[in-house]
Design a protein around this motif. Structure first.
Motif, PDB file in Angstrom:
ATOM      1  N   ASN A 391      24.650  71.153  41.944  1.00 50.42           N
ATOM      2  CA  ASN A 391      23.677  71.874  42.759  1.00 50.42           C
ATOM      3  C   ASN A 391      22.509  72.359  41.916  1.00 50.42           C
ATOM      4  O   ASN A 391      21.352  72.308  42.350  1.00 50.42           O
ATOM      5  CB  ASN A 391      24.348  73.061  43.450  1.00 50.42           C
ATOM      6  CG  ASN A 391      24.924  72.694  44.806  1.00 50.42           C
ATOM      7  OD1 ASN A 391      24.199  72.581  45.784  1.00 50.42           O
ATOM      8  ND2 ASN A 391      26.231  72.466  44.846  1.00 50.42           N
ATOM      9  N   LEU A 392      22.792  72.810  40.702  1.00 51.91           N
ATOM     10  CA  LEU A 392      21.718  73.315  39.847  1.00 51.91           C
ATOM     11  C   LEU A 392      20.846  72.186  39.311  1.00 51.91           C
ATOM     12  O   LEU A 392      19.622  72.330  39.206  1.00 51.91           O
ATOM     13  CB  LEU A 392      22.322  74.099  38.675  1.00 51.91           C
ATOM     14  CG  LEU A 392      22.998  75.426  39.020  1.00 51.91           C
ATOM     15  CD1 LEU A 392      23.694  75.994  37.798  1.00 51.91           C
ATOM     16  CD2 LEU A 392      21.975  76.431  39.554  1.00 51.91           C
ATOM     17  N   LEU A 393      21.457  71.058  38.976  1.00 55.75           N
ATOM     18  CA  LEU A 393      20.699  69.953  38.390  1.00 55.75           C
ATOM     19  C   LEU A 393      19.719  69.335  39.374  1.00 55.75           C
ATOM     20  O   LEU A 393      18.856  68.550  38.963  1.00 55.75           O
ATOM     21  CB  LEU A 393      21.650  68.884  37.861  1.00 55.75           C
ATOM     22  CG  LEU A 393      22.453  69.270  36.612  1.00 55.75           C
ATOM     23  CD1 LEU A 393      23.364  68.124  36.189  1.00 55.75           C
ATOM     24  CD2 LEU A 393      21.522  69.643  35.472  1.00 55.75           C
ATOM     25  N   LEU A 394      19.843  69.668  40.657  1.00 57.20           N
ATOM     26  CA  LEU A 394      18.845  69.203  41.604  1.00 57.20           C
ATOM     27  C   LEU A 394      17.482  69.757  41.236  1.00 57.20           C
ATOM     28  O   LEU A 394      16.447  69.133  41.485  1.00 57.20           O
ATOM     29  CB  LEU A 394      19.230  69.638  43.022  1.00 57.20           C
ATOM     30  CG  LEU A 394      18.387  69.092  44.162  1.00 57.20           C
ATOM     31  CD1 LEU A 394      18.580  67.594  44.287  1.00 57.20           C
ATOM     32  CD2 LEU A 394      18.748  69.767  45.470  1.00 57.20           C
ATOM     33  N   GLY A 395      17.459  70.946  40.629  1.00 53.69           N
ATOM     34  CA  GLY A 395      16.196  71.535  40.203  1.00 53.69           C
ATOM     35  C   GLY A 395      15.607  70.844  38.993  1.00 53.69           C
ATOM     36  O   GLY A 395      14.390  70.699  38.885  1.00 53.69           O
ATOM     37  N   ARG A 396      16.460  70.424  38.055  1.00 54.83           N
ATOM     38  CA  ARG A 396      15.974  69.707  36.871  1.00 54.83           C
ATOM     39  C   ARG A 396      17.117  68.877  36.319  1.00 54.83           C
ATOM     40  O   ARG A 396      18.082  69.404  35.780  1.00 54.83           O
ATOM     41  CB  ARG A 396      15.454  70.677  35.816  1.00 54.83           C
ATOM     42  CG  ARG A 396      14.568  69.988  34.793  1.00 54.83           C
ATOM     43  CD  ARG A 396      13.901  70.955  33.846  1.00 54.83           C
ATOM     44  NE  ARG A 396      14.744  71.334  32.732  1.00 54.83           N
ATOM     45  CZ  ARG A 396      14.912  72.555  32.280  1.00 54.83           C
ATOM     46  NH1 ARG A 396      14.332  73.567  32.898  1.00 54.83           N
ATOM     47  NH2 ARG A 396      15.683  72.809  31.237  1.00 54.83           N
ATOM     48  N   THR A 397      17.014  67.570  36.463  1.00 58.29           N
ATOM     49  CA  THR A 397      18.140  66.695  36.136  1.00 58.29           C
ATOM     50  C   THR A 397      18.446  66.655  34.649  1.00 58.29           C
ATOM     51  O   THR A 397      19.566  66.308  34.260  1.00 58.29           O
ATOM     52  CB  THR A 397      17.843  65.267  36.627  1.00 58.29           C
ATOM     53  OG1 THR A 397      16.604  64.817  36.047  1.00 58.29           O
ATOM     54  CG2 THR A 397      17.732  65.226  38.140  1.00 58.29           C
ATOM     55  N   ASP A 398      17.486  67.001  33.786  1.00 56.30           N
ATOM     56  CA  ASP A 398      17.722  66.927  32.349  1.00 56.30           C
ATOM     57  C   ASP A 398      18.117  68.272  31.750  1.00 56.30           C
ATOM     58  O   ASP A 398      18.121  68.440  30.530  1.00 56.30           O
ATOM     59  CB  ASP A 398      16.475  66.408  31.631  1.00 56.30           C
ATOM     60  CG  ASP A 398      15.260  67.321  31.843  1.00 56.30           C
ATOM     61  OD1 ASP A 398      15.324  68.196  32.732  1.00 56.30           O
ATOM     62  OD2 ASP A 398      14.249  67.141  31.128  1.00 56.30           O
ATOM     63  N   ALA A 399      18.456  69.248  32.593  1.00 55.45           N
ATOM     64  CA  ALA A 399      18.795  70.581  32.095  1.00 55.45           C
ATOM     65  C   ALA A 399      20.101  70.559  31.322  1.00 55.45           C
ATOM     66  O   ALA A 399      21.055  69.869  31.694  1.00 55.45           O
ATOM     67  CB  ALA A 399      18.897  71.565  33.263  1.00 55.45           C
ATOM     68  N   THR A 400      20.145  71.310  30.226  1.00 58.04           N
ATOM     69  CA  THR A 400      21.351  71.434  29.425  1.00 58.04           C
ATOM     70  C   THR A 400      22.200  72.596  29.934  1.00 58.04           C
ATOM     71  O   THR A 400      21.772  73.369  30.807  1.00 58.04           O
ATOM     72  CB  THR A 400      20.982  71.677  27.953  1.00 58.04           C
ATOM     73  OG1 THR A 400      20.299  72.944  27.855  1.00 58.04           O
ATOM     74  CG2 THR A 400      20.065  70.569  27.438  1.00 58.04           C
ATOM     75  N   ASP A 401      23.404  72.736  29.366  1.00 52.64           N
ATOM     76  CA  ASP A 401      24.259  73.859  29.748  1.00 52.64           C
ATOM     77  C   ASP A 401      23.601  75.188  29.412  1.00 52.64           C
ATOM     78  O   ASP A 401      23.773  76.182  30.133  1.00 52.64           O
ATOM     79  CB  ASP A 401      25.610  73.750  29.050  1.00 52.64           C
ATOM     80  CG  ASP A 401      26.511  72.710  29.709  1.00 52.64           C
ATOM     81  OD1 ASP A 401      26.103  72.142  30.740  1.00 52.64           O
ATOM     82  OD2 ASP A 401      27.618  72.461  29.197  1.00 52.64           O
ATOM     83  N   ASP A 402      22.842  75.228  28.312  1.00 53.92           N
ATOM     84  CA  ASP A 402      22.133  76.460  27.959  1.00 53.92           C
ATOM     85  C   ASP A 402      21.075  76.799  29.007  1.00 53.92           C
ATOM     86  O   ASP A 402      20.874  77.973  29.347  1.00 53.92           O
ATOM     87  CB  ASP A 402      21.479  76.319  26.574  1.00 53.92           C
ATOM     88  CG  ASP A 402      22.508  76.294  25.448  1.00 53.92           C
ATOM     89  OD1 ASP A 402      23.645  76.759  25.680  1.00 53.92           O
ATOM     90  OD2 ASP A 402      22.179  75.792  24.368  1.00 53.92           O
ATOM     91  N   ASP A 403      20.393  75.760  29.508  1.00 53.24           N
ATOM     92  CA  ASP A 403      19.403  75.995  30.561  1.00 53.24           C
ATOM     93  C   ASP A 403      20.073  76.524  31.827  1.00 53.24           C
ATOM     94  O   ASP A 403      19.564  77.443  32.489  1.00 53.24           O
ATOM     95  CB  ASP A 403      18.651  74.696  30.881  1.00 53.24           C
ATOM     96  CG  ASP A 403      17.837  74.178  29.709  1.00 53.24           C
ATOM     97  OD1 ASP A 403      17.353  75.016  28.924  1.00 53.24           O
ATOM     98  OD2 ASP A 403      17.709  72.950  29.577  1.00 53.24           O
ATOM     99  N   LEU A 404      21.220  75.928  32.177  1.00 54.33           N
ATOM    100  CA  LEU A 404      21.947  76.389  33.360  1.00 54.33           C
ATOM    101  C   LEU A 404      22.383  77.839  33.187  1.00 54.33           C
ATOM    102  O   LEU A 404      22.274  78.650  34.113  1.00 54.33           O
ATOM    103  CB  LEU A 404      23.177  75.514  33.608  1.00 54.33           C
ATOM    104  CG  LEU A 404      22.964  74.010  33.812  1.00 54.33           C
ATOM    105  CD1 LEU A 404      24.295  73.339  34.148  1.00 54.33           C
ATOM    106  CD2 LEU A 404      21.963  73.731  34.910  1.00 54.33           C
ATOM    107  N   ALA A 405      22.874  78.156  31.989  1.00 50.77           N
ATOM    108  CA  ALA A 405      23.340  79.518  31.746  1.00 50.77           C
ATOM    109  C   ALA A 405      22.192  80.517  31.832  1.00 50.77           C
ATOM    110  O   ALA A 405      22.346  81.611  32.390  1.00 50.77           O
ATOM    111  CB  ALA A 405      24.004  79.596  30.369  1.00 50.77           C
ATOM    112  N   ALA A 406      21.014  80.159  31.296  1.00 48.43           N
ATOM    113  CA  ALA A 406      19.867  81.069  31.335  1.00 48.43           C
ATOM    114  C   ALA A 406      19.429  81.326  32.770  1.00 48.43           C
ATOM    115  O   ALA A 406      19.149  82.471  33.160  1.00 48.43           O
ATOM    116  CB  ALA A 406      18.727  80.490  30.513  1.00 48.43           C
ATOM    117  N   ALA A 407      19.365  80.254  33.593  1.00 50.07           N
ATOM    118  CA  ALA A 407      18.946  80.415  34.989  1.00 50.07           C
ATOM    119  C   ALA A 407      19.965  81.250  35.766  1.00 50.07           C
ATOM    120  O   ALA A 407      19.593  82.124  36.563  1.00 50.07           O
ATOM    121  CB  ALA A 407      18.768  79.046  35.647  1.00 50.07           C
ATOM    122  N   CYS A 408      21.257  80.981  35.544  1.00 47.07           N
ATOM    123  CA  CYS A 408      22.288  81.746  36.261  1.00 47.07           C
ATOM    124  C   CYS A 408      22.328  83.199  35.801  1.00 47.07           C
ATOM    125  O   CYS A 408      22.626  84.099  36.592  1.00 47.07           O
ATOM    126  CB  CYS A 408      23.649  81.088  36.069  1.00 47.07           C
ATOM    127  SG  CYS A 408      23.844  79.553  37.002  1.00 47.07           S
TER     128      CYS A 408
END
Length: 545
Positions: A391-408
């Motif tokens: 669901n999160l990668l729909l916003g940016r498919t190349d996002a890393t786990d660190d990017d996901l953690a920062a957004a969450c």
């Protein structure tokens, strides 16, 4: 461009696989035709009790053709489905992309019908129309050529029968089914929408006493669909019956013509049975024509989603500054509203229900440019039946786990993710059904933050959160956004640090200024701010639930 050509453009990378499937299909039909002819020769000749050695080649040929026909059929299905499933993957991805980004409202049931039933029409176009149609045409030509080697006159009779079976009957099938078939696909889409409404809206329909009326409307549509499908079945039966008669008449004509040409009796039987087999193979063109007529409406609906919409004329847009102003063809809810968004600017849009707040956000996303320029969290953001990560990668498919953690972390969802046994791979259920309302909103907000557009639009980003959590999430979101921010909200707390607040009413800007300026003068904004402050102080004093 016709819908068929639009769809087939996506098949170009797999053209070699489709051609191979067509060649294998033709080989299958030719093996069947040769099997019938050889078996007929064997039976008639064996009736004269010749030496076994005279039949050996025919016996071996019958066995080889029977085995070969099965192998060719299996290989043809394997090659055809391999190519078609690859094409469907591309088509379905393109259709989903269009449905997920289209601006105009669309019913969920109709979207589902387009994504499933109508896309399946692409599969039928290739496997049930093009491949068997091409194979039947090839078999017909070769059958006439083989008959001409035995009797040119019989070949002429066979060619006439094949023209009727492969030309006149498909035309008749198309004429009988086209008008009816064009109405079937939209009806199926509407019926799917009725099913969604009756399922998800059952409680509201019952509360307002509208269940019976909704069921009647759905039943009428289902009855109409059933009537059209019966009509299609009846016309199909009539054409198929005509095909059987044409096959028998062609075989009889070939046999009579061959006898008059003094062809050997064994070969007359071979020609007659071969004519039956050839006509039967060409009758696949009737099925192809009927299928094509039934698929046209669905293919048109798919092609409409595969054709990029023409770009609307807009003001010059770049990443440095975006201006949205009223246009004559714009949303009727807006009346000469202008928003200037230089880099880093943060504005809030407030006002009573129906003031045009959401219309302004849609105007921003529609006229402002690509999602990289303007995008974010709109009203009723959809959460997919997939994992948190997907669901999160729909916003940016190349996002890393660190990017996901920062957004969450900004959206206040990181702690919840850490508590789940599957972490980022936790499945959230259909439309986020496994999440609470607040968690669902935080997930949608985190996805918008990952997109990181030049202008981040947020429609009620803290809806469903308690006041303390709402203030915390809003402050973190405004601090994390690197570009401009346009915030639509009904809460007036947390707006003190914004550059400007726009108050809309009936599509017009009735007040604009900073929070301090608007809170200091009598008007809608001051009244709402004081009322909300009093209400939230009472909420906090009673304890956060």
């Amino acid at each position: 461009m016709s819908p068929e050509r639009t769809v087939l453009r996506l098949a170009r990378p797999y053209l070699g696989r489709l051609v191979a499937a067509g060649v294998l299909a033709a080989g299958t039909e030719l093996a069947g035709l040769a099997l019938m002819a050889t078996a007929t020769w064997l039976l008639i000749t064996a009736a004269g009790q010749p030496p076994l050695s005279a039949l050996t080649v025919a016996i071996v040929s019958v066995r080889a053709l029977a085995i070969g026909r099965g192998v060719l059929r299996y290989t043809e299905r394997l090659a055809g489905h391999d190519a078609v499933l690859r094409i469907l993957t591309d088509v379905r991805a393109r259709v989903f992309e269009t449905l997920s980004t289209r601006r105009e409202p669309v019913r969920t049931g109709d979207s589902l019908s387009r994504l499933v039933s109508d896309v399946d029409a692409v599969q039928d176009l290739l496997l049930r129309v093009l491949v068997p149609g091409a194979a039947a045409a090839a078999v017909g030509v070769l059958a006439v050529g083989g008959a001409a080697l035995i009797s040119p006159a019989a070949a002429v009779a066979l060619a006439a029968g094949l023209l009727v079976a492969g030309g006149a009957l498909p035309a008749a099938a198309t004429a009988l089914t086209r008008r009816t078939a064009d109405r079937v696909a939209p009806l199926r889409g509407a019926l799917a929408g009725d099913a969604i409404d009756l399922t998800h809206g059952a409680a509201d329909l019952a509360a307002y006493g509208a269940t019976a009326a909704a069921l009647d409307a759905a039943n009428r549509r289902a009855g109409e669909l059933s009537r059209l499908e019966r009509r299609l079945a009846t016309s199909g039966w009539a054409v198929d019956a005509a095909g059987v008669l044409v096959g028998g008449a062609t075989a009889a004509a070939v046999a009579v013509t061959a006898l008059r040409a003094d062809v050997d009796g064994v070969l007359v039987g071979v020609l007659a049975v071969g004519a039956l087999a050839a006509v039967e193979a060409c009758l696949a063109l009737v099925t192809s024509a009927r299928q094509w007529s039934e698929l046209r409406a669905g293919l048109s609906r798919v092609a409409a989603l595969l054709t990029p919409a023409p770009a609307a004329a807009t003001d010059p847009v770049d990443l440095a500054s975006i201006t949205v102003r009223y246009r004559p063809d714009g949303p009727p809810a807006l009346d000469r509203v202008r928003v200037d968004l230089p880099p880093g600017r943060r504005i809030a849009v407030v006002g009573p229900s129906g003031a045009g707040k959401s219309s302004l956000l849609h105007a921003l996303t529609e006229w402002g440019g690509s999602p990289a320029q303007v995008g974010g969290l709109l009203a009723e953001a959809y959460v997919f039946h997939a994992s948190v990560r997907e669901n999160l990668l729909l916003g940016r498919t190349d996002a890393t786990d660190d990017d996901l953690a920062a957004a969450c972390a900004t959206a206040g969802l990181l702690d919840w993710v850490g508590e789940q046994p599957d972490g980022w791979d936790t499945v959230v259920g259909e439309d986020g059904g496994q999440l609470s309302g607040g968690q669902r909103q935080r997930l949608a907000l985190a996805r918008a933050l990952l997109l990181d557009p030049a202008v981040l639009v947020l429609d009620e980003p803290t809806e469903g959160l308690d006041p303390a959590a709402a203030d915390e999430v809003l402050a973190a979101t405004l601090g994390a956004a690197r570009g401009s921010v346009v915030l639509v909200t009904h809460r007036l707390r947390g707006l003190a640090g914004l550059d400007e607040v726009l108050v809309l009413d009936a599509g017009r800007v009735v007040q604009r200024g900073t929070h301090a300026e608007l809170a200091a003068v009598p008007g809608w904004y001051r009244d709402q701010w004081l009322a909300q402050e009093a209400a939230e102080r009472g909420y906090v004093s009673l304890g956060t639930p």
